[in-house]
Design a protein around this motif. Structure first.
Motif, short mmCIF file in Angstrom:
data_model
loop_
_atom_site.label_atom_id
_atom_site.label_comp_id
_atom_site.label_asym_id
_atom_site.label_seq_id
_atom_site.Cartn_x
_atom_site.Cartn_y
_atom_site.Cartn_z
N GLU A 1 7.54 46.38 46.79
CA GLU A 1 6.22 46.86 47.22
C GLU A 1 5.80 46.12 48.47
N GLU A 2 5.05 46.81 49.31
CA GLU A 2 4.42 46.19 50.48
C GLU A 2 2.95 46.54 50.43
N GLU A 3 2.11 45.59 50.87
CA GLU A 3 0.67 45.81 50.79
C GLU A 3 0.05 46.30 52.09
N ALA A 4 0.72 46.11 53.23
CA ALA A 4 0.10 46.42 54.51
C ALA A 4 1.10 47.05 55.48
N VAL A 5 1.45 48.30 55.23
CA VAL A 5 2.39 49.02 56.10
C VAL A 5 1.56 49.80 57.13
N PRO A 6 1.82 49.59 58.43
CA PRO A 6 1.06 50.34 59.45
C PRO A 6 1.38 51.84 59.40
N LEU A 7 0.41 52.65 59.76
CA LEU A 7 0.58 54.11 59.74
C LEU A 7 1.78 54.55 60.56
N GLU A 8 2.02 53.90 61.70
CA GLU A 8 3.13 54.33 62.56
C GLU A 8 4.50 54.12 61.90
N ASP A 9 4.58 53.36 60.82
CA ASP A 9 5.85 53.16 60.10
C ASP A 9 6.06 54.19 58.99
N LEU A 10 5.06 55.00 58.72
CA LEU A 10 5.15 55.97 57.62
C LEU A 10 5.56 57.34 58.14
N PHE A 11 6.54 57.93 57.47
CA PHE A 11 7.03 59.27 57.82
C PHE A 11 7.02 60.15 56.57
N HIS A 12 6.89 61.44 56.79
CA HIS A 12 7.04 62.39 55.68
C HIS A 12 8.46 62.25 55.16
N GLU A 13 8.60 62.36 53.85
CA GLU A 13 9.95 62.37 53.30
C GLU A 13 10.33 63.81 53.07
N GLU B 1 6.09 55.59 47.98
CA GLU B 1 4.87 56.33 47.67
C GLU B 1 3.70 55.46 48.09
N VAL B 2 2.72 56.08 48.74
CA VAL B 2 1.53 55.35 49.14
C VAL B 2 0.76 54.99 47.88
N THR B 3 0.47 53.67 47.72
CA THR B 3 -0.26 53.22 46.53
C THR B 3 -1.69 52.83 46.84
N SER B 4 -1.97 52.57 48.12
CA SER B 4 -3.35 52.24 48.49
C SER B 4 -3.60 52.54 49.96
N VAL B 5 -4.85 52.83 50.26
CA VAL B 5 -5.30 53.03 51.64
C VAL B 5 -6.23 51.87 51.94
N ASN B 6 -5.82 50.99 52.85
CA ASN B 6 -6.56 49.77 53.12
C ASN B 6 -7.59 49.96 54.22
N ASN B 7 -8.64 49.16 54.20
CA ASN B 7 -9.72 49.25 55.19
C ASN B 7 -9.26 48.93 56.60
N ASP B 8 -8.18 48.19 56.76
CA ASP B 8 -7.71 47.82 58.10
C ASP B 8 -6.76 48.86 58.71
N GLY B 9 -6.61 50.01 58.04
CA GLY B 9 -5.76 51.08 58.58
C GLY B 9 -4.30 50.97 58.15
N THR B 10 -4.00 50.02 57.27
CA THR B 10 -2.64 49.91 56.73
C THR B 10 -2.61 50.53 55.34
N PHE B 11 -1.40 50.59 54.79
CA PHE B 11 -1.22 51.28 53.50
C PHE B 11 -0.32 50.47 52.59
N GLY B 12 -0.63 50.49 51.31
CA GLY B 12 0.26 49.91 50.33
C GLY B 12 1.32 50.93 49.99
N VAL B 13 2.56 50.46 49.86
CA VAL B 13 3.67 51.37 49.56
C VAL B 13 4.53 50.75 48.47
#
Length: 119
Positions: A53-65, A34-46
């Motif tokens: 948990e990860e703090e900086a997942v790039p958008l290209e690594d995220l897929f709809h479940e 689950e996305v937990t944060s939207v970071n200013n650098d375009g990455t996402f916490g998951v």
């Protein structure tokens, strides 16, 4: 159960609380998160279902479940065939029925009543 990925997430779909699937190539497995944060650098916490948990997942690594749900609808069962054509009612049908079961004595009773069932 392993996560089932859908299509890639777009930036508009990657909001806090969005359900995601992320592939980990080192273990060849998809994980639910689950996305937990939207970071200013375009990455996402998951946050993942296994507690990691990860703090900086790039958008290209995220897929709809793809959510678990009922199996896809199958085709409706084929329509039942139409009932067999029935012979016309009346004396010919009676005659055939009587002859078919060998009840000659009933045919004779009809004859006595004036219905000639014998040809």
């Amino acid at each position: 159960e392993e996560a089932r990925p859908g299509g890639p997430l777009t930036a508009a779909d990657a909001f806090e609380g969005a359900a995601v699937a992320v592939y980990f190539s080192d273990v060849s497995r998809w994980y639910r998160g689950e996305v937990t944060s939207v970071n200013n650098d375009g990455t996402f916490g998951v946050a993942y279902e296994d507690g990691e948990e990860e703090e900086a997942v790039p958008l290209e690594d995220l897929f709809h479940e793809l959510q678990a749900g009922p199996p896809p609808a199958s085709s409706p069962p084929p329509a039942a065939p139409p009932p067999a054509a029935r012979p016309p009612l009346g004396m010919p049908a009676v005659e055939r029925a009587l002859e078919g079961v060998g009840l000659e004595r009933y045919a004779a009773a009809f004859d006595e009543q004036g219905c000639n069932l014998r040809r």
